[in-house]
Each structure stands twice: as C-alpha cells, then as structure tokens.
Design an enzyme around this catalytic site. Structure first.
Site, PDB file in Angstrom:
ATOM      1  CB  CYS A 109      35.446   6.527 -11.209  1.00  0.00           C
ATOM      2  SG  CYS A 109      35.782   4.840 -11.794  1.00  0.00           S
ATOM      3  CG  HIS A 162      35.427   4.061  -7.480  1.00  0.00           C
ATOM      4  ND1 HIS A 162      34.697   4.684  -8.456  1.00  0.00           N
ATOM      5  CD2 HIS A 162      35.535   4.965  -6.460  1.00  0.00           C
ATOM      6  CE1 HIS A 162      34.355   5.909  -8.059  1.00  0.00           C
ATOM      7  NE2 HIS A 162      34.862   6.097  -6.856  1.00  0.00           N
ATOM      8  CG  HIS A 174      34.986   9.548  -5.749  1.00  0.00           C
ATOM      9  ND1 HIS A 174      34.165   8.453  -5.584  1.00  0.00           N
ATOM     10  CD2 HIS A 174      34.677  10.363  -4.688  1.00  0.00           C
ATOM     11  CE1 HIS A 174      33.435   8.594  -4.493  1.00  0.00           C
ATOM     12  NE2 HIS A 174      33.729   9.753  -3.930  1.00  0.00           N
TER      13      HIS A 174
END
Length: 203
Positions: A109, A162, A174
């Site tokens: 990510c 994240h 993402h």
C-alpha cells in the site's frame, strides 16, 4: 427528478446522434463533419450519463476524458480532479500485492502511494504508512478531496497499518493484500470499521 434527468440525457444523446449522422450538403459542412468525427473517434466511451449531470464548463475532449476515467475507476467524479492523477492510478489497477515492493510487478500500500506521488507530484514520500501519517496535514473526513491520503488502523491504540489515495464519492484506490491495486469504498464495512484519519500532503 432522477427520471427527468435521465430523460433529458436520452434526448440529448438522440439529438447528438441525429446531428452526427446527418449527411453533409456542401464541402464546408463535410470538412466540419470530418473534424468532429475525428474528435468522437478518440478511445473514450461516450455513453456516460455523467456528461448531462452537474458538469462544469469543460470542452468536449475534457468531458470525455473525465467520463473515461469515471468508468475505468468506477467513481463518480467532480470533473475537477487532477487528470494526471486519474491516469496514473488507473495504470496501476490490477497490480498484484507484494509486501515491501513498489513496482508494476507488485506493490504494497505505501509503495503504491509513494510511487504515485512521485510520478504525479514529484514528491518523495517515505515507504511506510505510519511515517506518511506523521508527515501529512491531518484533515477532517468531510474535507477530503481527490489526492488526499486515507489511513486505517485496527482499533483504538493500534498502529496505522494501511494507506490509500482518495478519489471521490467515498472511493479510494489502494493496494490491498487480498487483491492488489483496486478501488474500494470507505462505506464498506471493513474499511468503515478500520478508517482512522485523512491527511493532505502539502504540494
């Protein structure tokens, strides 16, 4: 109201089709028709109803551009988003997830976010969602706009794990561990539950 808008869009589309199918009657009209057809032959879909709803004053090519990326990314756009950002993130769609990596062969990510920011804005971000969070301006969720970052953690006191790039209409892009680079919604139960904060990188 929705039916009225849809009916208006349909009428507009029919009018356009009649106009472009009209056989030119003289040389000048034929030239204009050919020039118009060359614009319409661009590789953008023209069927989106978005062109009829709350579209700012844009030229025809820009409208097609935004419609194309709205459909590619599955996001309702405001037609004011950075076009380079839209094109760049769309190119990453489908890239597999790979922990610690940041390439088109595989990315995690933060690697994805750092690569996009470098390509679009020329800004180098640290390859770490936690470090990114520390370096951005924290903003309210209601103030998020395209290009801002969204951060997630698994409960109070837990570390950020994240990060993604906000697009519009509660959608963000993402690199997910279970599917690679994709567009998801902040309204999905998993992301709604783990959403922590939004941040803006000072460009």
């Amino acid at each position: 109201m929705k039916n009225i808008i849809l009916a208006s869009c349909a009428a507009f589309s029919m009018t356009l089709s009649l106009f472009f199918e009209h056989t030119p009657t003289d040389k000048n009209t034929k030239l204009n028709s050919v020039e118009t057809a060359s614009v319409l032959s661009l590789d953008f879909p023209t069927s989106s109803l978005l062109t009829c709803i709350n579209v700012p004053s844009l030229n025809f090519k820009d409208t097609l551009y935004y419609n194309y990326y709205a459909q590619t990314l599955g996001v309702r756009l405001n037609y004011s988003e950075d076009k380079h950002l839209l094109a760049t993130v769309a190119d990453w769609l489908g890239t597999p997830y790979r922990s610690g990596a940041a390439s088109r062969q595989g990315t995690d990510c933060s690697g994805f976010v750092s690569k996009v920011y470098k390509e679009v804005y020329g800004i180098t971000l640290v390859h770490s969602s936690r470090s990114m969070f520390q370096s951005v301006e924290h903003i309210k969720k209601s103030a998020i706009k395209a290009g801002d970052l969204v951060f997630f953690r698994r409960g109070p006191g837990k570390p950020i794990y994240h990060v993604g790039i906000y697009l519009n209409n509660n959608k963000f892009i993402h690199s997910a561990s279970n599917g690679g680079v994709m567009v998801s919604s902040l309204n999905q139960s998993y992301y709604a539950r783990n959403y922590y904060a939004a941040g803006r990188v000072n460009l």
